[in-house]
Design a protein around this motif. Structure first.
Motif, PDB file in Angstrom:
ATOM      1  N   SER A 124      27.636  42.139  63.596  1.00 14.92           N
ATOM      2  CA  SER A 124      27.712  42.953  64.805  1.00 14.92           C
ATOM      3  C   SER A 124      29.177  43.285  65.066  1.00 14.92           C
ATOM      4  O   SER A 124      30.076  42.644  64.519  1.00 14.92           O
ATOM      5  CB  SER A 124      27.115  42.211  66.012  1.00 14.92           C
ATOM      6  OG  SER A 124      27.925  41.104  66.373  1.00 14.92           O
ATOM      7  N   PHE A 125      29.396  44.311  65.882  1.00  9.50           N
ATOM      8  CA  PHE A 125      30.749  44.600  66.350  1.00  9.50           C
ATOM      9  C   PHE A 125      30.699  44.735  67.861  1.00  9.50           C
ATOM     10  O   PHE A 125      29.651  44.987  68.450  1.00  9.50           O
ATOM     11  CB  PHE A 125      31.327  45.859  65.697  1.00  9.50           C
ATOM     12  CG  PHE A 125      30.768  47.162  66.215  1.00  9.50           C
ATOM     13  CD1 PHE A 125      31.432  47.884  67.196  1.00  9.50           C
ATOM     14  CD2 PHE A 125      29.576  47.678  65.718  1.00  9.50           C
ATOM     15  CE1 PHE A 125      30.927  49.089  67.669  1.00  9.50           C
ATOM     16  CE2 PHE A 125      29.059  48.878  66.185  1.00  9.50           C
ATOM     17  CZ  PHE A 125      29.736  49.584  67.167  1.00  9.50           C
ATOM     18  N   GLY A 126      31.841  44.555  68.490  1.00  9.43           N
ATOM     19  CA  GLY A 126      31.888  44.588  69.942  1.00  9.43           C
ATOM     20  C   GLY A 126      32.682  45.760  70.474  1.00  9.43           C
ATOM     21  O   GLY A 126      33.502  46.349  69.771  1.00  9.43           O
ATOM     22  N   ILE A 127      32.399  46.103  71.712  1.00 11.90           N
ATOM     23  CA  ILE A 127      33.242  47.031  72.480  1.00 11.90           C
ATOM     24  C   ILE A 127      33.616  46.303  73.760  1.00 11.90           C
ATOM     25  O   ILE A 127      32.749  45.742  74.435  1.00 11.90           O
ATOM     26  CB  ILE A 127      32.518  48.345  72.806  1.00 11.90           C
ATOM     27  CG1 ILE A 127      32.156  49.085  71.510  1.00 11.90           C
ATOM     28  CG2 ILE A 127      33.388  49.228  73.699  1.00 11.90           C
ATOM     29  CD1 ILE A 127      31.342  50.341  71.726  1.00 11.90           C
ATOM     30  N   THR A 128      34.896  46.299  74.083  1.00 14.96           N
ATOM     31  CA  THR A 128      35.405  45.534  75.212  1.00 14.96           C
ATOM     32  C   THR A 128      36.228  46.424  76.139  1.00 14.96           C
ATOM     33  O   THR A 128      37.074  47.191  75.678  1.00 14.96           O
ATOM     34  CB  THR A 128      36.313  44.385  74.717  1.00 14.96           C
ATOM     35  OG1 THR A 128      35.627  43.598  73.739  1.00 14.96           O
ATOM     36  CG2 THR A 128      36.732  43.487  75.877  1.00 14.96           C
ATOM     37  N   VAL A 129      35.962  46.317  77.428  1.00 18.41           N
ATOM     38  CA  VAL A 129      36.834  46.926  78.436  1.00 18.41           C
ATOM     39  C   VAL A 129      37.623  45.790  79.068  1.00 18.41           C
ATOM     40  O   VAL A 129      37.037  44.813  79.559  1.00 18.41           O
ATOM     41  CB  VAL A 129      36.038  47.689  79.502  1.00 18.41           C
ATOM     42  CG1 VAL A 129      36.996  48.281  80.544  1.00 18.41           C
ATOM     43  CG2 VAL A 129      35.211  48.796  78.864  1.00 18.41           C
ATOM     44  N   HIS A 130      38.940  45.890  79.033  1.00 21.63           N
ATOM     45  CA  HIS A 130      39.785  44.790  79.496  1.00 21.63           C
ATOM     46  C   HIS A 130      40.977  45.325  80.275  1.00 21.63           C
ATOM     47  O   HIS A 130      41.371  46.498  80.123  1.00 21.63           O
ATOM     48  CB  HIS A 130      40.277  43.965  78.298  1.00 21.63           C
ATOM     49  CG  HIS A 130      41.196  44.730  77.387  1.00 21.63           C
ATOM     50  ND1 HIS A 130      42.570  44.656  77.465  1.00 21.63           N
ATOM     51  CD2 HIS A 130      40.938  45.599  76.374  1.00 21.63           C
ATOM     52  CE1 HIS A 130      43.112  45.439  76.546  1.00 21.63           C
ATOM     53  NE2 HIS A 130      42.142  46.029  75.866  1.00 21.63           N
ATOM     54  N   TYR A 131      41.551  44.468  81.090  1.00 24.37           N
ATOM     55  CA  TYR A 131      42.782  44.823  81.792  1.00 24.37           C
ATOM     56  C   TYR A 131      43.934  44.879  80.794  1.00 24.37           C
ATOM     57  O   TYR A 131      43.966  44.133  79.806  1.00 24.37           O
ATOM     58  CB  TYR A 131      43.094  43.810  82.885  1.00 24.37           C
ATOM     59  CG  TYR A 131      42.261  43.994  84.131  1.00 24.37           C
ATOM     60  CD1 TYR A 131      42.490  45.080  84.989  1.00 24.37           C
ATOM     61  CD2 TYR A 131      41.241  43.107  84.449  1.00 24.37           C
ATOM     62  CE1 TYR A 131      41.721  45.259  86.129  1.00 24.37           C
ATOM     63  CE2 TYR A 131      40.471  43.283  85.589  1.00 24.37           C
ATOM     64  CZ  TYR A 131      40.712  44.364  86.429  1.00 24.37           C
ATOM     65  OH  TYR A 131      39.948  44.553  87.548  1.00 24.37           O
ATOM     66  N   ILE A 132      44.857  45.779  81.042  1.00 21.31           N
ATOM     67  CA  ILE A 132      46.072  45.861  80.235  1.00 21.31           C
ATOM     68  C   ILE A 132      47.119  44.948  80.850  1.00 21.31           C
ATOM     69  O   ILE A 132      47.382  45.005  82.056  1.00 21.31           O
ATOM     70  CB  ILE A 132      46.600  47.307  80.188  1.00 21.31           C
ATOM     71  CG1 ILE A 132      45.570  48.222  79.517  1.00 21.31           C
ATOM     72  CG2 ILE A 132      47.939  47.365  79.449  1.00 21.31           C
ATOM     73  CD1 ILE A 132      45.948  49.697  79.545  1.00 21.31           C
ATOM     74  N   ASP A 133      47.675  44.064  80.023  1.00 21.58           N
ATOM     75  CA  ASP A 133      48.762  43.193  80.475  1.00 21.58           C
ATOM     76  C   ASP A 133      49.965  43.394  79.566  1.00 21.58           C
ATOM     77  O   ASP A 133      50.049  44.396  78.842  1.00 21.58           O
ATOM     78  CB  ASP A 133      48.310  41.728  80.550  1.00 21.58           C
ATOM     79  CG  ASP A 133      47.884  41.159  79.189  1.00 21.58           C
ATOM     80  OD1 ASP A 133      48.103  41.837  78.155  1.00 21.58           O
ATOM     81  OD2 ASP A 133      47.333  40.044  79.153  1.00 21.58           O
TER      82      ASP A 133
END
Length: 298
Positions: A124-133
């Motif tokens: 499987s592969f993932g898609i991630t929405v994350h905060y930019i730091d």
């Protein structure tokens, strides 16, 4: 109303734009494209929606920050953008900045993620929405989803999924932020190490026939169209290999790695470190016969 500054490029961003722009609770205040970008679709979106378009900007410069201050954006969104967000721009938006990344963070940070996921034989592969730091792909996770990979998948099929689903998951994450009803997940709580993937470069497309048939099968499908295509040299001529078929029940045996050991209805068989792999789609200006040997690439 969530006021958004949109930093974007390519088909990923086109699909996401359409979804976000159709939400009455969200407003894209400006679009900033990559330096040197000739993204005519984003330019048309900007014209059609009356949105200001920025290009060839250093997003961390005082001049750019002064230009975007007037929009009073609540949040900045990065979708396939190519500049680093430094604290001075992140702090300009009350809700910070977020990024949509086609990888299952904290794993698969970095570049060419879909290619590496196939090369690593992921299921499987993932898609991630994350905060930019201050790091690269290290910020707290807002939302992450996983999508299956089968042996019938290749780089193109994963791209088709990612191009659509990145927009969906980004929009869902923005709705979560707007509601305030979520708790960000620290990447270290998933795995304290994670890992980065490096960008692929010219020359990385050459097949190493001393690997297993499964490894070479994964490599070929990982860089097929629209990638550069896997390459090999036979009888002094380069071959571009588009597709192979992995036969898990084929026998393992000792022989010369890279040798053509059989012809099939659709192509030919090449001996790898364990068993033979069937090559079925390729470009080659020459005849192939049993006993030919591919040059070993090290």
């Amino acid at each position: 109303m969530l006021k958004i500054g949109y930093f974007a490029d390519g088909i990923w961003s086109h699909n996401a734009f359409k979804i976000i722009a159709s939400d009455p609770n969200m407003q894209i205040c400006f679009i900033c494209v990559r330096r040197g970008s000739d993204d005519k679709i984003l330019a048309k979106f900007a014209a059609d929606y009356g949105i200001e378009l920025f290009r060839d900007c250093d997003i961390n410069s005082p001049q750019f920050l002064a230009m975007i201050t007037k929009f009073n954006c609540d949040i900045f969104v990065s979708m396939s953008f190519d500049q680093i967000f430094k604290p001075q721009i992140i702090d300009l938006a009350p809700l910070g900045a977020i990024n949509c990344h086609a990888g299952a963070l904290p794993f698969y940070r970095g570049r060419n993620i879909l290619n590496w996921a196939l090369i690593n034989d992921e299921k499987s592969f993932g898609i991630t929405v994350h905060y930019i730091d201050e790091g690269i792909d290290t910020g707290d996770i807002i939302l992450q989803r996983h999508y299956p990979i089968s042996d019938n998948d290749d780089y193109n099929t994963l791209l088709e999924v990612a191009h659509t689903q990145c927009g969906v998951i980004l929009h869902d994450a923005l709705k979560m932020i707007l509601s305030g009803k979520f708790k960000p997940i620290k990447q270290s709580s998933i795995d304290k190490y994670g890992f980065y993937c490096s960008q692929r470069r010219n020359g990385d497309e050459m097949i190493k026939w001393d690997q297993s048939s499964r490894e070479i099968f994964n490599f070929i499908r990982a860089i097929t169209h629209p990638g550069p295509l896997a390459r090999a040299v036979l009888n002094g001529k380069e071959m571009k290999i588009k597709q192979a078929i992995y036969h898990p029940n084929a026998p393992s045996y000792k022989c010369i790695n890279g040798a053509v050991v059989g012809l099939s209805q659709n192509g030919f068989w090449v001996k790898c470190s364990d068993k033979a792999l069937e090559i079925v789609k390729f470009e080659y200006d020459g005849k192939i016969k049993i006993g030919d040997r591919f040059e070993l690439y090290n």
